[in-house]
Design a protein around this motif. Structure first.
Motif, PDB file in Angstrom:
ATOM      1  N   UNK A 125       0.813  -1.225   0.000  1.00  0.00           N
ATOM      2  CA  UNK A 125       0.000   0.000   0.000  1.00  0.00           C
ATOM      3  C   UNK A 125       0.842   1.269   0.000  1.00  0.00           C
ATOM      4  N   UNK A 126       2.145   1.149   0.322  1.00  0.00           N
ATOM      5  CA  UNK A 126       2.974   2.350   0.454  1.00  0.00           C
ATOM      6  C   UNK A 126       3.885   2.505  -0.766  1.00  0.00           C
ATOM      7  N   UNK A 127       3.824   3.694  -1.362  1.00  0.00           N
ATOM      8  CA  UNK A 127       4.701   4.003  -2.506  1.00  0.00           C
ATOM      9  C   UNK A 127       5.634   5.134  -2.107  1.00  0.00           C
ATOM     10  N   UNK A 128       6.917   5.000  -2.448  1.00  0.00           N
ATOM     11  CA  UNK A 128       7.905   6.015  -2.049  1.00  0.00           C
ATOM     12  C   UNK A 128       8.401   6.804  -3.255  1.00  0.00           C
ATOM     13  N   UNK A 129       8.398   8.131  -3.123  1.00  0.00           N
ATOM     14  CA  UNK A 129       8.958   9.021  -4.146  1.00  0.00           C
ATOM     15  C   UNK A 129      10.272   9.582  -3.624  1.00  0.00           C
ATOM     16  N   UNK A 130      11.182   9.880  -4.536  1.00  0.00           N
ATOM     17  CA  UNK A 130      12.494  10.375  -4.097  1.00  0.00           C
ATOM     18  C   UNK A 130      12.555  11.896  -4.101  1.00  0.00           C
TER      19      UNK A 130
END
Ligand code: R5P
Length: 287
Positions: free
Chosen positions: A280-285
């Motif tokens: 469920x968690x998406x990481x952006x840089x």
């Protein structure tokens, strides 16, 4: 220009170094047997413009102390200017006396950084904008909103409303809503005790809408989980959530997994250990 990192978020430091084409400096931060921090720096910094990438996330005291000791070494080695790149600034939520005899820990941290030798601070989404004034040196206070807005623009959600999970986050929510051409709504949140949040009311229309809840920090996820439940009760169609700083302590992961939130988008100001990297968690840089 030289870039160094300690142990808080070496992957972010590596990404920044690749982006700039400047290799990471050769400094190693280790522990003595009793837990004291040792910094061995094999690289000259005399006259250099030095950037130390080290968010003061958990374990906050360890990471803060690593940063202070590394900066002390750089100052004593005649660096021309030292910038602390601290995308997440720990203790930011203790920025005022809420009750008699409270410490103002965010100011104490500012004093420590400057005393160690920091001459510029680069950070993101301070919990309270006024923390900039705790420093008499330049502070680059960068917002996470542009990165988050770009992600949601590409997602192409229609019938959208951006929700601030508390009154303090309204300006941030408006910033995201303006970029997405969306309305805003506000949750009237109460904190009966630290880390406990209760939804009192929702100001604005969320009925039948795709909702993006946005916050600076998600810590125990009580705020967004209870907010999501209240928004569903008010007829929201789908709930997305985002934040700049994924502190995600205590019951956060379980709460996110069992909540009404379809997807949580975070940035890498704080690294997510493997056990917190759930679908469920998406990481952006932010590199
Ligand atoms: C508080 O005012 C902050 O903006 C966040 O809403 C808060 O830190 C989130 O905490 P939690 O996830 O523990 O509810």
């Amino acid at each position: 220009l030289k870039i160094f990192t300690a142990n808080a978020n070496p992957m972010l430091a590596q990404e920044i170094s690749e982006y700039l084409g400047v290799p990471l400096g050769d400094a190693k931060v280790k522990r003595f047997s009793d837990g004291e921090i040792s910094v061995a720096n094999d690289e000259s910094v005399r006259g250099a413009d030095v950037f130390v990438v080290q968010p003061t996330c958990a374990p906050v005291n360890e990471n803060l102390m690593e940063l202070l000791i590394m900066i002390d070494g750089l100052r004593r080695a005649s660096a021309r200017r030292i910038t602390a790149v601290t995308p997440y600034y720990g203790y930011a939520r203790q920025e005022r006396k809420a009750r008699a005899r409270d410490p103002i820990s965010a100011k104490l941290v500012a004093n420590l950084l400057v005393a160690a030798g920091v001459r510029r601070l680069m950070t993101m989404d301070f919990h309270a904008n006024a923390i900039q004034g705790f420093f008499d040196i330049p502070v680059d206070h960068l917002p996470g909103v542009p990165i988050l807005a770009e992600y949601y623009s590409n997602l192409g959600l229609d019938n959208l409303v951006v929700v601030s999970p508390d009154i303090g986050g309204v300006t941030r929510a408006r910033g995201l809503a303006d970029r997405l051409g969306a309305d805003i709504a506000i949750i009237d949140k109460r904190r009966p005790a630290p880390n406990v949040s209760e939804v009192m009311n929702i100001i604005g229309n969320v009925d039948g809408k795709n909702v993006i809840m946005t916050d600076d920090i998600i810590d125990t996820a009580g705020t967004i989980a209870s907010g999501a439940a209240a928004l569903m009760e008010r007829g929201a169609k789908r709930i997305y959530a985002c934040c700049t700083h994924p502190v995600l302590s205590g019951p956060a992961i379980e709460r996110i997994e069992t909540s009404d939130i379809t997807e949580l988008v975070v940035t890498n100001t704080i690294p997510l250990p493997e056990e917190k990297q759930i679908p469920k968690i998406k990481t952006l840089s932010v590199a």
